[in-house]
Design a protein around this motif. Structure first.
Motif, PDB file in Angstrom:
ATOM      1  N   PHE A  67      17.232   3.272  -3.980  1.00  0.00           N
ATOM      2  CA  PHE A  67      16.243   3.629  -2.975  1.00  0.00           C
ATOM      3  C   PHE A  67      14.984   4.150  -3.649  1.00  0.00           C
ATOM      4  CE2 PHE A  67      20.374   4.098  -0.979  1.00  0.00           C
ATOM      5  CZ  PHE A  67      20.214   3.391   0.203  1.00  0.00           C
ATOM      6  N   ILE A  68      13.893   4.184  -2.899  1.00  0.00           N
ATOM      7  CA  ILE A  68      12.637   4.736  -3.401  1.00  0.00           C
ATOM      8  C   ILE A  68      12.800   6.236  -3.636  1.00  0.00           C
ATOM      9  CG2 ILE A  68      10.221   5.216  -2.820  1.00  0.00           C
ATOM     10  CD1 ILE A  68      10.265   2.606  -1.184  1.00  0.00           C
ATOM     11  N   VAL A  69      12.264   6.703  -4.760  1.00  0.00           N
ATOM     12  CA  VAL A  69      12.206   8.137  -5.067  1.00  0.00           C
ATOM     13  C   VAL A  69      10.754   8.481  -5.344  1.00  0.00           C
ATOM     14  CG1 VAL A  69      12.970   9.985  -6.597  1.00  0.00           C
ATOM     15  CG2 VAL A  69      14.538   8.110  -6.036  1.00  0.00           C
ATOM     16  N   ALA A  70      10.210   9.495  -4.647  1.00  0.00           N
ATOM     17  CA  ALA A  70       8.791   9.810  -4.790  1.00  0.00           C
ATOM     18  C   ALA A  70       8.535  11.279  -4.480  1.00  0.00           C
ATOM     19  CB  ALA A  70       7.957   8.926  -3.869  1.00  0.00           C
ATOM     20  N   THR A  71       7.365  11.748  -4.920  1.00  0.00           N
ATOM     21  CA  THR A  71       6.945  13.129  -4.677  1.00  0.00           C
ATOM     22  C   THR A  71       5.500  13.126  -4.176  1.00  0.00           C
ATOM     23  OG1 THR A  71       6.177  13.387  -6.970  1.00  0.00           O
ATOM     24  CG2 THR A  71       8.448  14.056  -6.472  1.00  0.00           C
ATOM     25  N   GLY A  72       5.101  14.258  -3.582  1.00  0.00           N
ATOM     26  CA  GLY A  72       3.713  14.438  -3.158  1.00  0.00           C
ATOM     27  C   GLY A  72       3.593  14.769  -1.688  1.00  0.00           C
ATOM     28  N   THR A 114      -2.831  16.104   4.116  1.00  0.00           N
ATOM     29  CA  THR A 114      -4.005  16.548   4.851  1.00  0.00           C
ATOM     30  C   THR A 114      -5.159  16.909   3.914  1.00  0.00           C
ATOM     31  OG1 THR A 114      -3.115  18.803   4.922  1.00  0.00           O
ATOM     32  CG2 THR A 114      -2.645  17.369   6.806  1.00  0.00           C
ATOM     33  N   GLY A 115      -4.988  16.636   2.635  1.00  0.00           N
ATOM     34  CA  GLY A 115      -6.010  16.845   1.626  1.00  0.00           C
ATOM     35  C   GLY A 115      -5.729  15.943   0.443  1.00  0.00           C
ATOM     36  N   ASP A 116      -6.669  15.870  -0.477  1.00  0.00           N
ATOM     37  CA  ASP A 116      -6.520  15.015  -1.652  1.00  0.00           C
ATOM     38  C   ASP A 116      -5.315  15.451  -2.484  1.00  0.00           C
ATOM     39  OD1 ASP A 116      -8.840  13.981  -0.693  1.00  0.00           O
ATOM     40  OD2 ASP A 116     -10.100  14.609  -2.383  1.00  0.00           O
ATOM     41  N   ALA A 117      -4.546  14.481  -2.985  1.00  0.00           N
ATOM     42  CA  ALA A 117      -3.334  14.782  -3.738  1.00  0.00           C
ATOM     43  C   ALA A 117      -2.900  13.512  -4.471  1.00  0.00           C
ATOM     44  CB  ALA A 117      -2.233  15.289  -2.804  1.00  0.00           C
ATOM     45  N   THR A 118      -1.648  13.504  -4.946  1.00  0.00           N
ATOM     46  CA  THR A 118      -1.073  12.348  -5.634  1.00  0.00           C
ATOM     47  C   THR A 118       0.291  12.030  -5.049  1.00  0.00           C
ATOM     48  OG1 THR A 118      -2.221  12.866  -7.703  1.00  0.00           O
ATOM     49  CG2 THR A 118      -0.293  11.418  -7.855  1.00  0.00           C
ATOM     50  N   PHE A 119       0.544  10.758  -4.792  1.00  0.00           N
ATOM     51  CA  PHE A 119       1.854  10.268  -4.374  1.00  0.00           C
ATOM     52  C   PHE A 119       2.448   9.545  -5.580  1.00  0.00           C
ATOM     53  CE2 PHE A 119       4.427   6.768  -2.431  1.00  0.00           C
ATOM     54  CZ  PHE A 119       5.392   7.551  -1.814  1.00  0.00           C
ATOM     55  N   ALA A 120       3.523  10.100  -6.157  1.00  0.00           N
ATOM     56  CA  ALA A 120       4.107   9.575  -7.389  1.00  0.00           C
ATOM     57  C   ALA A 120       5.461   8.941  -7.112  1.00  0.00           C
ATOM     58  CB  ALA A 120       4.252  10.684  -8.425  1.00  0.00           C
ATOM     59  N   VAL A 167      -0.440  -2.344  13.754  1.00  0.00           N
ATOM     60  CA  VAL A 167       0.428  -2.350  12.579  1.00  0.00           C
ATOM     61  C   VAL A 167       0.467  -3.720  11.907  1.00  0.00           C
ATOM     62  CG1 VAL A 167       2.568  -2.954  13.805  1.00  0.00           C
ATOM     63  CG2 VAL A 167       2.669  -1.519  11.735  1.00  0.00           C
ATOM     64  N   VAL A 168       0.577  -3.703  10.574  1.00  0.00           N
ATOM     65  CA  VAL A 168       0.800  -4.892   9.757  1.00  0.00           C
ATOM     66  C   VAL A 168       1.982  -4.587   8.835  1.00  0.00           C
ATOM     67  CG1 VAL A 168      -1.608  -5.630   9.846  1.00  0.00           C
ATOM     68  CG2 VAL A 168      -0.862  -4.113   8.006  1.00  0.00           C
ATOM     69  N   THR A 169       2.256  -5.467   7.886  1.00  0.00           N
ATOM     70  CA  THR A 169       3.359  -5.250   6.948  1.00  0.00           C
ATOM     71  C   THR A 169       2.997  -4.177   5.932  1.00  0.00           C
ATOM     72  OG1 THR A 169       4.023  -7.550   7.184  1.00  0.00           O
ATOM     73  CG2 THR A 169       4.883  -6.362   5.285  1.00  0.00           C
ATOM     74  N   GLY A 170       3.969  -3.307   5.605  1.00  0.00           N
ATOM     75  CA  GLY A 170       3.750  -2.257   4.626  1.00  0.00           C
ATOM     76  C   GLY A 170       3.605  -2.811   3.217  1.00  0.00           C
ATOM     77  N   VAL A 171       3.531  -1.904   2.241  1.00  0.00           N
ATOM     78  CA  VAL A 171       3.327  -2.301   0.849  1.00  0.00           C
ATOM     79  C   VAL A 171       4.634  -2.195   0.075  1.00  0.00           C
ATOM     80  CG1 VAL A 171       0.918  -1.602   0.890  1.00  0.00           C
ATOM     81  CG2 VAL A 171       2.649   0.019   0.137  1.00  0.00           C
ATOM     82  N   THR A 172       4.780  -3.027  -0.944  1.00  0.00           N
ATOM     83  CA  THR A 172       5.964  -3.000  -1.799  1.00  0.00           C
ATOM     84  C   THR A 172       5.822  -1.892  -2.833  1.00  0.00           C
ATOM     85  OG1 THR A 172       6.258  -5.381  -1.522  1.00  0.00           O
ATOM     86  CG2 THR A 172       7.411  -4.341  -3.370  1.00  0.00           C
ATOM     87  N   ALA A 173       6.863  -1.089  -2.972  1.00  0.00           N
ATOM     88  CA  ALA A 173       6.818   0.051  -3.891  1.00  0.00           C
ATOM     89  C   ALA A 173       6.765  -0.410  -5.344  1.00  0.00           C
ATOM     90  CB  ALA A 173       8.032   0.941  -3.680  1.00  0.00           C
ATOM     91  N   SER A 174       6.093   0.363  -6.168  1.00  0.00           N
ATOM     92  CA  SER A 174       6.093   0.178  -7.616  1.00  0.00           C
ATOM     93  C   SER A 174       6.051   1.546  -8.271  1.00  0.00           C
ATOM     94  CB  SER A 174       4.890  -0.666  -8.061  1.00  0.00           C
ATOM     95  OG  SER A 174       3.678  -0.035  -7.702  1.00  0.00           O
ATOM     96  N   VAL A 175       6.603   1.656  -9.464  1.00  0.00           N
ATOM     97  CA  VAL A 175       6.632   2.935 -10.170  1.00  0.00           C
ATOM     98  C   VAL A 175       5.229   3.231 -10.694  1.00  0.00           C
ATOM     99  CG1 VAL A 175       7.587   4.212 -12.116  1.00  0.00           C
ATOM    100  CG2 VAL A 175       9.063   2.699 -10.765  1.00  0.00           C
ATOM    101  N   ALA A 176       4.589   4.221 -10.108  1.00  0.00           N
ATOM    102  CA  ALA A 176       3.215   4.569 -10.473  1.00  0.00           C
ATOM    103  C   ALA A 176       2.827   5.841  -9.734  1.00  0.00           C
ATOM    104  CB  ALA A 176       2.247   3.437 -10.117  1.00  0.00           C
ATOM    105  N   SER A 177       1.684   6.411 -10.133  1.00  0.00           N
ATOM    106  CA  SER A 177       1.099   7.543  -9.422  1.00  0.00           C
ATOM    107  C   SER A 177      -0.121   7.055  -8.657  1.00  0.00           C
ATOM    108  CB  SER A 177       0.688   8.653 -10.398  1.00  0.00           C
ATOM    109  OG  SER A 177       1.827   9.240 -10.993  1.00  0.00           O
TER     110      SER A 177
END
Length: 342
Positions: free
Chosen positions: A41-46, A61-67, A125-135
């Motif tokens: 499964f996808i594992v992520a933080t942020g 609700t503010g600038d950040a990073t989704f990793a 709504v449209v199709t979501g994005v495919t996950a990739s390991v990145a920040s």
């Protein structure tokens, strides 16, 4: 004895058997192999993280990073998103002459996979994005400031401001266009029309120019917003309303009493955050109301809503102050990300 046990563990045929068993055990624990194949499964933080069923929800609700540290298997690797930009500010009013236009809603974009990230989505709504390991950098746009009112003792400048863009996962939503307004810098009275944006701002009263265009720049196949409304040219010239994610702004009705929902361009309702919530609604047009001003205040933060315009005329006992004539601030943007985690 102990030497014999050591020899059996480190040499010959037994060594191969033990290493093979260890390798399989490692695969079960980390790769998730089972009778049906890979189940990662996808594992992520942020952001602020909550859960809904088998999905995790990250709210920004503010600038950040989704990793993303694990992209998941093909059956679990689609990320749903909702990206709403900052709404436009509403235009200021001219003393007993003309009203400001409502602010345009911040651009609205949404994507999902109905099987992997199930929830009730908006019509856009449209199709979501495919996950990739990145920040991935997350940018959340602010709402535009309201314009200054114009009157015998009021400066009339500056004009309202458009909202700022929001972006995430390579998806960008444009800020809402500012509402138009009557203006003087210096006199005589001039008119500023609504600006284009994710959704367009309404044109100020007394100005027959077209309102701000929506879906600017063009996003396809689903637009990110709608155009604003045109101002009235009746005896009390009132501004048009701002466009919203799913509907255009309306033309002001002149001197008629304000309806329950004064012309706001329709927003988009989505349950991506596990609860039906309205985003990116256009700002209301101003209306002539001698008994007082709109008691509505600025647009809600973290909504992408355009700012409502204030009334175009004060009550007889209301002093002429900036707060009575100034436009209001648009709602700030928001980014929400959702994916299957178990």
């Amino acid at each position: 004895d102990m030497r014999d046990l050591k020899n059996k563990l480190t040499s010959g045929k037994n060594t191969k058997n033990i290493q093979t068993r260890k390798g399989k055990s490692f695969g079960y624990q980390v790769l998730g192999f089972g009778a049906g194949g890979s189940t990662t499964f996808i594992v992520a933080t942020g952001g602020t993280i909550t859960t809904s069923g088998d999905c995790k929800i990250h709210t920004f609700t503010g600038d950040a990073t989704f990793a993303v540290t694990c992209a998941g298997s093909p059956s679990n690797n689609i990320i749903a998103y909702m990206v709403s930009a900052g709404g436009g500010g509403s235009g200021g009013n001219a003393f007993h002459i003309a009203g400001g236009g409502g602010g345009g809603a911040g651009g609205f974009r949404e994507g999902r996979c109905a099987t992997m990230t199930p929830y009730t989505a908006s019509p856009r709504v449209v199709t979501g994005v495919t996950a990739s390991v990145a920040s991935f950098p997350i940018v959340v746009g602010g709402g535009g400031q309201g314009g200054k009112g114009f009157g015998p003792s009021l400066p009339g400048t500056p004009t309202a401001g458009s909202g700022s863009e929001s972006s995430a996962l390579g998806i960008t939503s444009t800020g809402g266009g500012r509402g138009g307004q009557p203006n003087s810098s210096p006199a005589p009275l001039t008119f500023v029309k609504g600006a284009p944006g994710g959704s367009g701002g309404g044109t100020g009263g007394g100005n027959s120019s077209p309102a701000g265009g929506g879906n600017d720049p063009v996003i396809s196949p689903q637009p990110q917003g709608s155009p604003g409304g045109v101002g009235s040219t009746s005896s009390q010239t009132l501004g048009g309303s701002g466009g919203g994610a799913t509907g255009a702004g309306s033309t002001a009705p002149g001197c008629s009493p304000p309806p329950s929902a004064p012309g706001r361009g329709a927003g988009a309702t989505t349950s991506i955050n596990a609860s039906p919530t309205l985003y990116s609604r256009g700002g209301a047009y101003s209306h002539y109301n001698p008994s007082g001003f709109n008691p509505i205040g600025p647009a809600p933060a973290n909504s992408g809503n355009g700012a409502d315009a204030q009334n175009a005329a004060p009550a007889p006992n209301v002093p002429q102050t900036a707060s009575n004539y100034d436009g209001l601030t648009g709602g700030s943007g928001i980014v929400i990300i959702r994916y299957k985690f178990q």
